[in-house]
Design a protein around this motif. Structure first.
Motif, PDB file in Angstrom:
ATOM      1  N   PHE A 547       0.958  -1.279  -0.056  1.00 45.85           N
ATOM      2  CA  PHE A 547      -0.022  -0.003  -0.026  1.00 45.85           C
ATOM      3  C   PHE A 547       0.924   1.284  -0.069  1.00 45.85           C
ATOM      4  N   ASP A 548       1.899   1.377   0.748  1.00 48.89           N
ATOM      5  CA  ASP A 548       2.762   2.517   0.754  1.00 48.89           C
ATOM      6  C   ASP A 548       3.397   2.748  -0.603  1.00 48.89           C
ATOM      7  N   ARG A 549       3.601   1.814  -1.222  1.00 47.56           N
ATOM      8  CA  ARG A 549       4.288   1.979  -2.502  1.00 47.56           C
ATOM      9  C   ARG A 549       3.187   2.147  -3.629  1.00 47.56           C
ATOM     10  N   VAL A 550       2.145   1.849  -3.598  1.00 45.53           N
ATOM     11  CA  VAL A 550       0.932   2.379  -4.512  1.00 45.53           C
ATOM     12  C   VAL A 550       0.788   3.885  -4.020  1.00 45.53           C
ATOM     13  N   ALA A 551       0.580   4.159  -2.655  1.00 45.75           N
ATOM     14  CA  ALA A 551       0.368   5.477  -2.312  1.00 45.75           C
ATOM     15  C   ALA A 551       1.456   6.597  -2.976  1.00 45.75           C
ATOM     16  N   MET A 552       2.779   6.125  -2.969  1.00 45.07           N
ATOM     17  CA  MET A 552       3.839   6.820  -3.380  1.00 45.07           C
ATOM     18  C   MET A 552       3.996   7.046  -4.880  1.00 45.07           C
ATOM     19  N   ALA A 555       0.922   9.717  -5.610  1.00 50.57           N
ATOM     20  CA  ALA A 555       1.329  10.782  -5.163  1.00 50.57           C
ATOM     21  C   ALA A 555       2.222  11.261  -5.816  1.00 50.57           C
ATOM     22  N   GLY A 556       2.842  10.767  -6.853  1.00 50.18           N
ATOM     23  CA  GLY A 556       4.230  11.329  -7.559  1.00 50.18           C
ATOM     24  C   GLY A 556       5.525  11.675  -6.473  1.00 50.18           C
ATOM     25  N   ALA A 557       5.518  10.868  -5.474  1.00 49.02           N
ATOM     26  CA  ALA A 557       6.577  10.964  -4.344  1.00 49.02           C
ATOM     27  C   ALA A 557       7.730  10.161  -4.920  1.00 49.02           C
ATOM     28  N   ARG A 561       8.857   7.515   2.636  1.00 43.43           N
ATOM     29  CA  ARG A 561       8.618   8.184   3.534  1.00 43.43           C
ATOM     30  C   ARG A 561       7.813   9.660   3.842  1.00 43.43           C
ATOM     31  N   ASP A 562       7.490   9.694   2.085  1.00 43.24           N
ATOM     32  CA  ASP A 562       6.798  11.055   1.870  1.00 43.24           C
ATOM     33  C   ASP A 562       5.176  10.672   1.811  1.00 43.24           C
ATOM     34  N   VAL A 563       5.010   9.480   2.066  1.00 47.16           N
ATOM     35  CA  VAL A 563       3.459   8.960   2.068  1.00 47.16           C
ATOM     36  C   VAL A 563       3.225   8.209   3.495  1.00 47.16           C
ATOM     37  N   ILE A 564       4.016   8.238   4.426  1.00 48.24           N
ATOM     38  CA  ILE A 564       3.872   7.453   5.668  1.00 48.24           C
ATOM     39  C   ILE A 564       4.034   8.862   6.642  1.00 48.24           C
TER      40      ILE A 564
END
Length: 598
Positions: A547-552, A555-557, A561-564
């Motif tokens: 999920f963190d990777r999908v969000a990243m 988000a274009g991050a 660490r920029d989405v947690i």
């Protein structure tokens, strides 16, 4: 009793009735009560401007002697940035020449009437308000003061997007009949490829829980229990060696379903991914393309290929087999091959650039890189004169092309050429930034041999079912058996993976035996799974997405660490709260443990 929250008007409370960033021209004439942080302050003598920020954004507030109370004007002149204030005032339209196109509320401002300081702030250690192009402070400093860093609009938007994606996940899977079920956080150590985080038991001296690396066994048992379809936005923990942009605790979307085939799980997964991308403003059109593991490794050198550009790997062993290059002959005689990449127009690359490509290949394990260019005069480069006439045509090189080749076993040439391929695409600007190339990689090997011990090990995990066409290979040559496993890859990044599980207890025991796990050890580690399978298990399978990777990605991050909200560093440290940390010896004593050498 006065209500402090309004369900009819979100965010309306006894202290405010409007969000700063929500104000628009249609609000002109309204009296509002605002609460937020002082983003910037500008004192023009008789007139004071405050940029007031809350979760929804920023609005400009003006205080002038003709409208604001004397107390408000005086207080506004001395406000420090990041202080929290309550303001009342009227919404007015800004003159056309004074509108701020960079703010969503830039067509209006609030004429402040009253001002109350409710949260005085010290001068922030790191700036929240930044000018365009101003670099960020060092990441470790930002992580140490994460409460301030999270006030940045970029991080705020990322965290809110993360929330949106979680709700989209729940809505889609619930609509497909999945039930959200929480599985234990304190569980039994069951090695899954990384070290467990262990938790000592105070009431059971010498015994330990483990934090879950995944809910794998529990979700299989839920299928045995008849829940049919399960999902969880699960917290997982892996005590891995330090790697760039890996987190020791992470979140995955975990899915399992009964009476399914591989096709069923892949269809559900495509629907979920489409729903997530839609929530972030994108439209996808599944089904996604598919590629076998063998094809991916042969053509791209890895099992997570980036399909946004070409540069496919080709086997040119027959061409080089006829050459007089001794090291190539040695590699071929040892069972290796010569494989490489044709780069259209790549002959213009300098010697320095091709030397850098060779260094990349060597860093990935290759002994070297054979670099050939075709000019009007023919093939050029080290070793070109040892190739027979007509080799350029057989290699598929035309005038102006570059060819880069590795002579080695596939286990060496594949990762080396994968790295070289990625570097070529980057340097030649071949990667279209907005293109999305999803691909399912299927038919993974079920087992591989440990390079050091020669022991058979699972490519994914020991609960994956064998491909129905390869069942007999488990007895004759298990490393040639394919698994009913599948990974979803996007632009060279693995989003998630899964498999159809073993539902027959005898077959599960057989796989444990192939892995060198004797019956006693299997019962000690996985007895509760085997007991469940013996109670009658439906055919079942699932998938898990990072999920963190999908969000990243959405988000274009550039970093997880920029989405947690509160991430760990690459050294697995939480700088904000200061964890991990030592604990008093008496606390360790209560847990019946001691630090070696203490």
């Amino acid at each position: 009793m006065t209500a402090t929250m309004s369900h009819a008007v979100p965010f309306k409370t006894a202290l405010r009735d409007t969000l700063c960033g929500s104000l628009r021209l249609e609000n002109v004439g309204a009296s509002v009560r605002l609460g937020g942080w002082v983003h910037r302050r500008r004192d023009l003598g008789g007139l004071v401007f405050i940029d007031l920020r809350d979760r929804a954004g920023i609005v400009q507030v003006s205080f002038d002697p003709d409208f604001a109370s004397p107390q408000a004007l005086e207080l506004a002149r001395g406000l420090g940035t990041e202080s929290v204030v309550l303001i009342t005032g009227d919404v007015v339209a800004r003159p056309a020449q004074m509108r701020n196109a960079e703010l969503e509320s830039g067509d209006v401002e609030v004429r402040g009437r009253t001002l109350r300081l409710v949260g005085p702030a010290e001068t922030p250690v790191i700036p929240v308000a930044r000018n365009r192009g101003e670099p960020l402070p060092a990441e470790e400093l930002r992580l140490r003061h994460r409460h301030l860093d999270l006030r940045r609009p970029e991080l705020r938007d990322n965290i809110i997007l993360r929330h949106t994606l979680m709700q989209a996940t729940r809505a889609y899977l619930s609509g497909e009949g999945f039930v959200e079920i929480e599985t234990p956080i304190l569980t039994k150590p069951t090695p899954e490829g990384a070290r467990d985080y262990l938790v000592p038991s105070r009431v059971h001296p010498g015994e330990f829980y483990a934090l879950p690396q995944s809910p794998q066994l529990y979700k299989q048992l839920l299928m045995v229990s008849g829940f049919d379809r399960y999902f969880q936005i699960a917290r997982c923990f892996r005590d891995e060696d330090l790697r760039a942009d890996r987190q020791p605790e992470f979140t995955q979307i975990d899915i399992e379903a009964s009476f399914v085939t591989r096709e069923d799980i892949m269809a559900v997964a495509e629907g979920l991914i489409s729903a997530l991308w839609s929530a972030a403003g994108h439209t996808l059109q599944p089904p996604f393309r598919r590629m076998t593991y063998g094809d991916a490794m042969e053509r791209y050198g890895c099992d997570r290929p980036d399909l946004r550009y070409g540069l496919e790997i080709r086997d040119v062993t027959p061409v080089f087999a006829a050459s007089d290059l001794s090291f190539v002959k040695q590699a071929i005689d040892a069972g290796g091959r010569v494989r490489g990449i044709r780069v259209t127009g790549g002959a213009s690359m300098s010697r320095k650039q091709t030397d850098e490509l060779e260094a990349i290949a060597k860093s990935a394990g290759a002994g070297g890189l054979i670099v050939l260019k075709r000019s009007a005069a023919g093939l050029e480069g080290k070793g070109a004169k040892f190739l027979p006439e007509g080799s350029a045509d057989r290699l598929g090189l035309i005038e102006g092309d570059l060819g880069v080749f590795v002579a080695a076993p596939d286990a060496v040439s594949s990762p080396a050429l994968d790295r070289v391929r990625q570097e070529l695409a980057r340097r030649l600007d071949l990667i279209p930034p907005d293109e999305l190339e999803f691909v399912w990689v299927v038919d993974f090997p079920m087992f591989e041999r440990d390079a050091t011990t020669g022991a058979v090990t699972p490519v994914h995990h020991p609960f994956t079912a064998v491909h129905p066409d390869d069942g007999e290979l488990l007895a004759t040559d298990p490393t040639k058996a394919r698994a009913l496993a599948y990974d979803l890859v996007l632009n060279g990044t693995e989003l998630g993976g899964g498999s159809i599980r073993i539902s027959n207890p005898a077959e599960q025991s057989r796989v444990f035996s192939l892995l060198g796990i004797d019956e006693e050890t299997a019962l000690a580690r996985f007895g509760f799974l085997l007991e469940g399978l013996r109670a009658g298990a439906p055919p079942h399978g699932g998938i898990a997405f990072g999920f963190d990777r999908v969000a990243m990605l959405l988000a274009g991050a550039t970093s997880l660490r920029d989405v947690i909200a509160f991430p760990k560093t690459t050294a697995a440290r939480a700088l904000f709260e200061g964890a991990p940390t030592s604990v008093p010896r008496e606390d360790l004593g209560d847990l019946h443990i001691a630090v070696v050498g203490d």
